[in-house]
Design an enzyme around this catalytic site. Sequence first.
Site, PDB file in Angstrom:
ATOM      1  N   HIS A  27       0.855  -1.197   0.000  1.00  0.00           N
ATOM      2  CA  HIS A  27       0.000   0.000   0.000  1.00  0.00           C
ATOM      3  C   HIS A  27       0.880   1.231   0.000  1.00  0.00           C
ATOM      4  CE1 HIS A  27      -3.941   2.012   1.233  1.00  0.00           C
ATOM      5  NE2 HIS A  27      -3.068   2.968   1.067  1.00  0.00           N
ATOM      6  N   HIS A  29       1.526   4.840  -2.619  1.00  0.00           N
ATOM      7  CA  HIS A  29       0.991   5.566  -3.778  1.00  0.00           C
ATOM      8  C   HIS A  29       2.102   6.131  -4.655  1.00  0.00           C
ATOM      9  CE1 HIS A  29      -3.296   5.606  -2.449  1.00  0.00           C
ATOM     10  NE2 HIS A  29      -2.734   5.441  -1.284  1.00  0.00           N
ATOM     11  N   ARG A  82       3.088  16.297 -15.578  1.00  0.00           N
ATOM     12  CA  ARG A  82       2.417  16.819 -16.763  1.00  0.00           C
ATOM     13  C   ARG A  82       2.821  16.123 -18.064  1.00  0.00           C
ATOM     14  NH1 ARG A  82       2.415  23.343 -15.376  1.00  0.00           N
ATOM     15  NH2 ARG A  82       1.627  23.102 -13.238  1.00  0.00           N
ATOM     16  N   ASP A 149      -6.346   2.844  -9.073  1.00  0.00           N
ATOM     17  CA  ASP A 149      -7.466   3.163  -8.183  1.00  0.00           C
ATOM     18  C   ASP A 149      -8.330   4.302  -8.716  1.00  0.00           C
ATOM     19  OD1 ASP A 149      -6.486   5.294  -5.380  1.00  0.00           O
ATOM     20  OD2 ASP A 149      -6.066   5.508  -7.515  1.00  0.00           O
ATOM     21  N   GLY A 183      -8.948   8.416  -2.185  1.00  0.00           N
ATOM     22  CA  GLY A 183      -9.517   9.742  -1.978  1.00  0.00           C
ATOM     23  C   GLY A 183     -10.384   9.773  -0.728  1.00  0.00           C
ATOM     24  N   HIS A 210      -9.531   1.327  -0.433  1.00  0.00           N
ATOM     25  CA  HIS A 210      -9.368   1.973   0.865  1.00  0.00           C
ATOM     26  C   HIS A 210     -10.729   1.917   1.548  1.00  0.00           C
ATOM     27  CE1 HIS A 210      -5.852   3.797  -1.033  1.00  0.00           C
ATOM     28  NE2 HIS A 210      -5.540   4.474   0.036  1.00  0.00           N
ATOM     29  N   GLU A 213     -10.776   4.432   6.730  1.00  0.00           N
ATOM     30  CA  GLU A 213      -9.641   5.320   7.044  1.00  0.00           C
ATOM     31  C   GLU A 213     -10.163   6.577   7.759  1.00  0.00           C
ATOM     32  OE1 GLU A 213      -7.650   6.935   3.618  1.00  0.00           O
ATOM     33  OE2 GLU A 213      -5.886   7.508   4.785  1.00  0.00           O
ATOM     34  N   ASP A 291       2.259   4.204   2.647  1.00  0.00           N
ATOM     35  CA  ASP A 291       1.191   4.998   2.018  1.00  0.00           C
ATOM     36  C   ASP A 291       1.752   6.119   1.122  1.00  0.00           C
ATOM     37  OD1 ASP A 291      -1.894   6.436   3.400  1.00  0.00           O
ATOM     38  OD2 ASP A 291      -1.474   5.476   1.490  1.00  0.00           O
TER      39      ASP A 291
END
EC number: 3.5.4.40
Length: 353
Positions: A27, A29, A82, A149, A183, A210, A213, A291
Amino acid sequence: MTDRLVDAHVPRDLHAFIAGLPKAELHVHHVGSASPRIVAALAARHPDSKVPTDPEALADYFTFTDFAHFIEVYLSVVDLIRTPEDVRLLTFEVARDLARQQVRYAELTITPFSSTRRGIDEGAFMDAIEDARKAAEAEFGTVLRWCFDIPGEAGLESAEETARLATDDRVRPEGLVSFGLGGPEIGVPRPQFKPYFDRAIAAGLHSVPHAGETTGPETVWDALTHLRAERIGHGTSSAQDPKLLAHLAEHRIPLEVCPTSNIATRAVRTIDEHPIKEFAKAGIIVTINSDDPPMFGTDLNNEYAVAARLLDLDERGLADLAKNAVAVSFLDEPGKARIADEIDTYTAGWLAP
Ligand SMILES: Nc1ncnc2c1ncn2[C@@H]1O[C@H](CCC(=O)c2cccc(C(=O)O)c2)[C@@H](O)[C@H]1O
Ligand SMILES: [Zn+2]
């Protein structure tokens, strides 16, 4: 005195053991792992960004008043990504940081919708992450797999786009193994995403949303019943529902626990109040994760040290945590056996008289 948000206060030699322990991270990101150096370099390329361009100022910038503030800061970093080259650089450098911590395998959570909606071509995005994945495995030996996700607050449009990118064979990347939901949870009920998770599962992906949380145990129940979760991201509020704890233990549904994250986003008030002990006591499979490590002033090694203090673990206990993560990962069986053997050999060597 360290600059850690949460300092583990464990003996120095346990930190040394952890530093060399082969690990798997389930887990973590993609954008959330951008190091201060990378973020500062990207911010310097985009003067219109409000993200600081020097790593020191970034530490203050990464101090959150609540979860909503965390998401706001997170999206300001997303805005720095970008071009496909930004994506490739970020991904390869995240792999380098993982390798430095002896992470042999990681499932990196990526939110492709956030990049495609900001104008990055989907094919070029997939090529960039796949190129970096293959280069990292060749250079560092670190095996990466992807979790795509849905940013739930972006609604069903983002769910549709994420499900398409994850299941259309013309675009889904080779390294994709799982499908998640990230999110804010408040105001984002889980059941609405069932059709998208059904499509992802039918396409052979594993469900890892998720849940629990920043909302109560009912969100974890929803993730289990409506999204058929095989693992739960955080699941922190499960501790409020003894029936849920028993269910997670009985059905061997692992929790992806991220201790410092829960403090940094104010999901848990103090580290001593973290429910990880209740999870272990209930017999639930616990994995330790970072995380969004640079944003939370931590790294995976520090999270293992925090877990050692909270669960009163010695080297064998820490090795078991690492083996838990390998066992419940979505890596193939030969790969799992290889890393588990490495953990056993390393631990035996460390403890040898
Ligand atoms: N601990 C965490 N808990 C939950 N999520 C976490 C955590 N850490 C990182 N994330 C990531 O935060 C993002 C949130 C993105 C988001 O909410 C959003 C909302 C509206 C529009 C858009 C957009 O892109 O246009 C994005 C997700 O990508 C998720 O993977
Ligand atoms: Zn997360």
